[in-house]
Design a protein around this motif. Structure first.
Motif, PDB file in Angstrom:
ATOM      1  N   HIS A   1       0.857  -1.199   0.000  1.00 10.37           N
ATOM      2  CA  HIS A   1       0.000   0.000   0.000  1.00 10.37           C
ATOM      3  C   HIS A   1       0.889   1.244   0.000  1.00 10.37           C
ATOM      4  O   HIS A   1       1.239   1.777   1.061  1.00 10.37           O
ATOM      5  CB  HIS A   1      -0.964   0.023   1.184  1.00 10.37           C
ATOM      6  CG  HIS A   1      -2.033   1.062   1.033  1.00 10.37           C
ATOM      7  ND1 HIS A   1      -3.389   0.763   1.055  1.00 10.37           N
ATOM      8  CD2 HIS A   1      -1.966   2.399   0.817  1.00 10.37           C
ATOM      9  CE1 HIS A   1      -4.091   1.871   0.860  1.00 10.37           C
ATOM     10  NE2 HIS A   1      -3.240   2.887   0.717  1.00 10.37           N
TER      11      HIS A   1
ATOM     12  N   HIS B   1       1.922   5.100  -2.231  1.00  4.87           N
ATOM     13  CA  HIS B   1       1.546   6.120  -3.221  1.00  4.87           C
ATOM     14  C   HIS B   1       2.851   6.779  -3.648  1.00  4.87           C
ATOM     15  O   HIS B   1       3.277   7.775  -3.060  1.00  4.87           O
ATOM     16  CB  HIS B   1       0.586   7.138  -2.602  1.00  4.87           C
ATOM     17  CG  HIS B   1      -0.706   6.524  -2.157  1.00  4.87           C
ATOM     18  ND1 HIS B   1      -1.680   6.133  -3.046  1.00  4.87           N
ATOM     19  CD2 HIS B   1      -1.169   6.202  -0.925  1.00  4.87           C
ATOM     20  CE1 HIS B   1      -2.705   5.612  -2.390  1.00  4.87           C
ATOM     21  NE2 HIS B   1      -2.418   5.624  -1.101  1.00  4.87           N
TER      22      HIS B   1
ATOM     23  N   VAL C   1      -1.294   2.080  -4.937  1.00  2.94           N
ATOM     24  CA  VAL C   1      -2.761   1.990  -4.957  1.00  2.94           C
ATOM     25  C   VAL C   1      -3.382   3.377  -5.137  1.00  2.94           C
ATOM     26  O   VAL C   1      -4.277   3.775  -4.392  1.00  2.94           O
ATOM     27  CB  VAL C   1      -3.314   1.282  -3.692  1.00  2.94           C
ATOM     28  CG1 VAL C   1      -3.133  -0.229  -3.796  1.00  2.94           C
ATOM     29  CG2 VAL C   1      -2.649   1.805  -2.430  1.00  2.94           C
TER      30      VAL C   1
ATOM     31  N   LYS D   1      -8.216  -0.311  -7.922  1.00  2.00           N
ATOM     32  CA  LYS D   1      -8.616   0.016  -6.544  1.00  2.00           C
ATOM     33  C   LYS D   1      -9.870   0.870  -6.572  1.00  2.00           C
ATOM     34  O   LYS D   1      -9.959   1.834  -7.335  1.00  2.00           O
ATOM     35  CB  LYS D   1      -7.509   0.768  -5.821  1.00  2.00           C
ATOM     36  CG  LYS D   1      -7.891   1.115  -4.382  1.00  2.00           C
ATOM     37  CD  LYS D   1      -6.757   1.786  -3.667  1.00  2.00           C
ATOM     38  CE  LYS D   1      -7.239   2.516  -2.434  1.00  2.00           C
ATOM     39  NZ  LYS D   1      -6.310   3.564  -2.045  1.00  2.00           N
TER      40      LYS D   1
ATOM     41  N   HIS E   1      -6.781  -1.099   4.586  1.00  2.51           N
ATOM     42  CA  HIS E   1      -7.049  -0.546   5.922  1.00  2.51           C
ATOM     43  C   HIS E   1      -7.889  -1.543   6.746  1.00  2.51           C
ATOM     44  O   HIS E   1      -7.332  -2.305   7.506  1.00  2.51           O
ATOM     45  CB  HIS E   1      -7.726   0.836   5.874  1.00  2.51           C
ATOM     46  CG  HIS E   1      -7.144   1.764   4.864  1.00  2.51           C
ATOM     47  ND1 HIS E   1      -5.841   2.176   4.928  1.00  2.51           N
ATOM     48  CD2 HIS E   1      -7.674   2.335   3.751  1.00  2.51           C
ATOM     49  CE1 HIS E   1      -5.583   2.985   3.901  1.00  2.51           C
ATOM     50  NE2 HIS E   1      -6.674   3.087   3.164  1.00  2.51           N
TER      51      HIS E   1
ATOM     52  N   ASP F   1       0.867   3.151   3.409  1.00  2.18           N
ATOM     53  CA  ASP F   1       0.088   4.322   2.990  1.00  2.18           C
ATOM     54  C   ASP F   1       0.813   5.633   3.293  1.00  2.18           C
ATOM     55  O   ASP F   1       0.197   6.695   3.302  1.00  2.18           O
ATOM     56  CB  ASP F   1      -1.290   4.310   3.680  1.00  2.18           C
ATOM     57  CG  ASP F   1      -2.330   5.118   2.911  1.00  2.18           C
ATOM     58  OD1 ASP F   1      -2.073   5.494   1.761  1.00  2.18           O
ATOM     59  OD2 ASP F   1      -3.411   5.382   3.480  1.00  2.18           O
TER      60      ASP F   1
HETATM   61 ZN   LIG Z   1      -3.789   4.884   0.379  1.00  6.23          ZN
END
Ligand SMILES: [Zn+2]
Length: 479
Positions: free
Chosen positions: A126, A128, A170, A249, A307, A380
């Motif tokens: 996960h 970015h 994602v 996603k 999550h 994340d």
């Molecule tokens: Zn995210």
């Protein structure tokens, strides 16, 4: 410790066997590296010179033996002591008991790695990658395409430096980033990407102005794609497939950073989710915090939950285990957003949401593990939180044992990517994505978060990118 044999690669080999420069000039070009890209060509250029060749593509990765090393078998949670691991052309070709301190074979570099531990490279499913430090809060693709791409090169080097040899993006990345690291145009992890996120109007991925009417209809941004109804969902999913995505996603519940959607809002109807899953027949994963959002997503045919911190009932988790739906909790990002300096990133109205998801995260990761859900390592971390990508290990270690967490960051992540046996393991035929450590991570997985002390070398695709091991030469430096 010293190497006994060396491989010498032709500096022009990526362009074929052309005499583009004289032997004397070749000798002058050797600046300590085995290979360098051709930055000039002597005139007249041979007619047979292949102008379609990408000059930055390196020659095949060399052959080397890591001798006397303790192999970390993440699947069995055991150490295989004093082994010889041979790698060639980016793959692991054999693993056997070490007999000598060095292998004496022509064309193979031999590294005496006695006393070190060999772990598979880490996988963060996960991320970015395009949300580079310095960008505006809440944006995954914050600036112009050119600025985003240039700053992302920094992010990718950093992730590889931290030991992540594979990442899944994602939301934000495209196939161009994936190809850039595959070709070593930019040093970085292997990338699996899904293009923009699909969100319903008013959902977690809708960043349009809430006070502007009417909505402009289907909106295809670089960061998210707003779609409503089965037809628009089909179109969005097909377009993302066309762009070369490895997965898709969607958002099936509210989020923390978004202003207008409560955490417990259910996003997308089951028929919309089903339409996306049916049409793409690839991994579809859902941003989702709640049990009801997860149940809708699972009913629609989803393969993963991102999550999931507020999934508070055993029935939903058992259903995930039964159907093979992966779970990727992201503890670190919530912890960071809850306190200075990072709390400035999210609006004050979102801070209440955080308290709920922090507590829930620790509970769900423990219970989901007990009930047999495949849990992967995800962080994340975006913007200036990215250097904290390794701290997820420390947080998970407060509720789970080290060997379980190491599985999450290796083999379990490979399952999410559909790369079992190829990534996240030290096995014949697997990619040579490897970390050389000075301590056993099965006993204490938090050593990964002290890389300067414990991570002696990083190898991705059979190429060394960081090393302080005697005789193990860096091929592609990260700094
Ligand atoms: Zn995210």
């Amino acid at each position: 410790m010293s190497k006994t044999t060396t491989t010498t690669r032709d500096i022009t080999s990526s362009l074929g066997n052309f005499e583009l420069v004289s032997a004397e000039e070749k000798e002058q070009m050797k600046t300590g590296a085995d290979w360098m890209p051709p930055h000039w060509v002597v005139h007249p250029v041979p007619e047979s010179y292949d102008i379609a060749v990408l000059p930055w593509v390196r020659p095949e990765a060399g052959a080397m033996s890591l001798v006397g090393i303790n192999v970390v078998d993440v699947e069995s949670s055991k150490i295989l002591p004093s082994m010889t691991v041979k790698i060639k052309a980016g793959k692991i070709v054999s693993i056997s008991k070490s007999v000598f301190a060095h292998m004496q074979e022509d064309g193979w570099e031999s590294i005496n790695a006695a006393g070190l531990y060999l772990s598979p490279g880490l996988i963060d499913v996960h991320t970015h990658i395009t949300a580079a430090p310095g960008g505006p809060p809440g944006k995954l693709v914050p600036t112009s395409e050119a600025e985003t791409a240039l700053k992302t090169t920094y992010v990718l080097k950093g992730m590889l430096f931290r030991g992540f040899t594979t990442v899944r993006d994602v939301g934000g990345a495209t196939r161009h980033y994936k190809e850039a690291t595959e070709q070593w145009l930019v040093p970085g992890p292997r990338i699996f990407q899904g293009g923009p996120i699909i969100s319903q109007t008013g959902g977690h991925g809708d960043d349009s102005d809430r006070d502007v009417f009417p909505p402009k209809g289907l909106k295809a941004g670089r960061e998210s794609y707003v779609a409503d109804g089965v037809d628009e969902c089909l179109k969005a999913a097909r377009k993302i497939m066309m762009s070369g995505a490895d997965h898709i996603k969607i958002c099936s519940s509210g989020g923390v950073a978004s202003l207008t959607d409560p955490l417990d809002s259910e996003q997308f109807t089951v028929p919309e989710i089903k339409a996306i899953c049916d049409v793409v027949r690839m991994m579809v994963t859902a941003h989702c915090f709640t049990s009801q959002g997860a149940r809708n997503a699972i009913e629609g045919g989803i393969g993963g939950i991102e999550h999931g911190h507020l999934i508070d009932d055993d029935e939903t988790l058992k259903l995930m285990a039964e159907k093979g739906v992966h779970l990727t909790p992201t503890l670190i990002v919530q912890e960071l957003l809850a306190r200075p300096p990072y709390n400035a990133i999210i609006p004050p109205s979102s801070r209440e949401k955080l308290k709920l998801v922090i507590d829930g995260g620790y509970k769900v990761i423990k219970r989901a593990h007990e009930l047999g859900v495949n849990i992967a390592y995800g962080t994340d971390c975006f913007l200036s939180m990215q250097p904290c990508q390794l701290s997820e290990f420390d947080l998970r270690a407060t509720v789970l044992p080290s060997d379980v967490i190491l599985k999450q960051a290796t083999v379990n992540g490979a399952k999410v990517l559909g790369m079992q046996g190829k990534l996240g393991v030290i096995k014949e035929g697997a990619f040579a994505d490897l970390l050389l450590l000075t301590a056993n991570p099965l006993e204490d997985v938090t050593i990964f978060n002290k890389p300067l002390k414990y991570v002696k070398a990083i190898i991705k695709d059979g190429r060394v990118v960081k090393s302080s091991v005697d005789g193990l030469k860096v091929e592609v430096p990260l700094i």
